[in-house]
Design a protein around this motif. Structure first.
Motif, PDB file in Angstrom:
ATOM      1  N   PRO A  84      -9.195 -31.134 -97.959  1.00  0.00           N
ATOM      2  CA  PRO A  84      -8.362 -30.017 -97.493  1.00  0.00           C
ATOM      3  C   PRO A  84      -8.082 -30.011 -95.999  1.00  0.00           C
ATOM      4  N   LYS A  85      -8.815 -30.780 -95.204  1.00  0.00           N
ATOM      5  CA  LYS A  85      -8.511 -30.847 -93.767  1.00  0.00           C
ATOM      6  C   LYS A  85      -7.478 -31.919 -93.440  1.00  0.00           C
ATOM      7  N   VAL A  86      -7.068 -32.707 -94.437  1.00  0.00           N
ATOM      8  CA  VAL A  86      -6.019 -33.716 -94.229  1.00  0.00           C
ATOM      9  C   VAL A  86      -4.663 -33.047 -94.441  1.00  0.00           C
ATOM     10  N   VAL A  87      -3.801 -33.129 -93.433  1.00  0.00           N
ATOM     11  CA  VAL A  87      -2.525 -32.416 -93.476  1.00  0.00           C
ATOM     12  C   VAL A  87      -1.318 -33.333 -93.334  1.00  0.00           C
ATOM     13  N   GLY A  88      -1.540 -34.646 -93.287  1.00  0.00           N
ATOM     14  CA  GLY A  88      -0.425 -35.572 -93.146  1.00  0.00           C
ATOM     15  C   GLY A  88      -0.830 -36.976 -93.539  1.00  0.00           C
ATOM     16  N   LEU A 122       2.759 -34.135 -98.491  1.00  0.00           N
ATOM     17  CA  LEU A 122       2.329 -34.017 -97.100  1.00  0.00           C
ATOM     18  C   LEU A 122       3.306 -34.768 -96.209  1.00  0.00           C
ATOM     19  N   PRO A 123       3.486 -34.322 -94.966  1.00  0.00           N
ATOM     20  CA  PRO A 123       4.433 -35.000 -94.076  1.00  0.00           C
ATOM     21  C   PRO A 123       3.975 -36.405 -93.702  1.00  0.00           C
ATOM     22  N   ALA A 247       8.362 -24.636 -85.859  1.00  0.00           N
ATOM     23  CA  ALA A 247       8.679 -25.942 -86.437  1.00  0.00           C
ATOM     24  C   ALA A 247       7.421 -26.638 -86.939  1.00  0.00           C
ATOM     25  N   PHE A 248       6.326 -26.509 -86.204  1.00  0.00           N
ATOM     26  CA  PHE A 248       5.077 -27.143 -86.611  1.00  0.00           C
ATOM     27  C   PHE A 248       4.614 -26.611 -87.958  1.00  0.00           C
ATOM     28  N   PHE A 252       3.878 -28.856 -91.177  1.00  0.00           N
ATOM     29  CA  PHE A 252       2.486 -28.994 -91.618  1.00  0.00           C
ATOM     30  C   PHE A 252       2.077 -27.738 -92.383  1.00  0.00           C
ATOM     31  N   ASP A 253       2.661 -27.582 -93.566  1.00  0.00           N
ATOM     32  CA  ASP A 253       2.498 -26.318 -94.273  1.00  0.00           C
ATOM     33  C   ASP A 253       1.200 -26.230 -95.068  1.00  0.00           C
TER      34      ASP A 253
END
Length: 258
Positions: A84-88, A122-123, A247-248, A252-253
């Motif tokens: 869950p701490k990985v966002v991209g 994920l982006p 924008a961020f 990174f939703d």
């Protein structure tokens, strides 16, 4: 809130004072940071930095490292991205300046990252250098196979690739390079980026902005990048901060907005 979307706080340059660097960032008003993975063997170190509540991370392999990741699959990236701490997904892409990995290998490893970004929603954090035509072609081909979110990180490539990426809905991040005296071409591209899809980064420990150029970069220097972006776009400092924050979180939703 100031957000540093691209830090390398696991790098050995911070081994002696990592906690002090993070403390200085917070004191400078940096509310969030994203620690970027450069190669899969480093992911445990990357993830350890993200144990802090205000630091998140990505998983991926830089194009310089592609030669050592020829067996990396989108499934493995997606498995690691379940944290869950990985966002991209990334940093990944093409670097034809140094060519530290064969170009065809860079492209194949990059495509595995694209597939993982599509699968995980994920982006994709994209590095591109002196590969404008090939990068544009891969992005357009892959996007036509199925959409994915992408960030053109530390963008210094040409206006045509920026246009092609923007047509795919890309976000762009602005770094300390925008402050360099000789970077008029970079500033010209920044002036034409989609105003609702620009975010900030330091890429620390690299690319320290003026007036810190020549030093090891760190997130506390991000306000200098914000000020230059505001100048280029004709925004107030407050408007630039709000726009880049909005924008961020749109990109990174996975990160809950405070």
């Amino acid at each position: 809130m100031l957000i540093d979307s691209h830090v390398n706080l696991h790098a050995p340059q911070f081994d002696e004072d990592r906690e002090a660097v993070i403390a200085r960032a917070r004191a400078a008003g940096i509310g969030l940071m994203v620690n970027i993975c450069d190669k899969i063997p480093n992911f445990p170190k990357v993830r350890a930095v993200a144990d802090a509540a205000d630091i998140w991370c990505t998983v991926g392999a830089h194009p310089h490292e592609a030669k050592d990741h020829q067996d990396l699959t989108s499934a493995e990236l997606a498995r690691l991205a379940a944290d869950p701490k990985v966002v991209g997904i990334g940093e990944t892409g093409l670097d034809f300046h140094y060519d530290l990995s064969p170009r065809d290998v860079q492209a194949e490893v990059f495509r595995q990252h694209v597939a993982a970004a599509r699968e995980t929603d994920l982006p994709l954090v994209v590095h591109t250098r002196e590969a404008d035509e090939v990068m544009g072609a891969i992005l357009e081909e892959e996007y036509s196979a199925g959409p994915f979110k992408l960030l053109m990180h530390c963008y210094t490539s040409g206006a045509e690739l920026a246009r092609r990426a923007a047509a795919l809905g890309a976000w762009f991040s602005v770094s300390g390079i925008a402050t360099f005296r000789t970077a008029d071409d970079v500033r010209a591209v920044i002036a034409d980026m989609p105003g609702n899809r620009i975010i900030l980064e330091t890429d620390c420990p690299y690319l320290a902005p003026v007036p810190h150029r020549g030093r090891r970069n760190e997130p506390a220097y991000l306000p200098a990048v914000l000020d230059k972006l505001a100048e280029i776009r004709g925004w107030s400092r407050e408007e630039a901060e709000q726009r880049t924050e909005d924008a961020f979180f749109a990109l990174f939703d996975r990160i809950p907005r405070p």
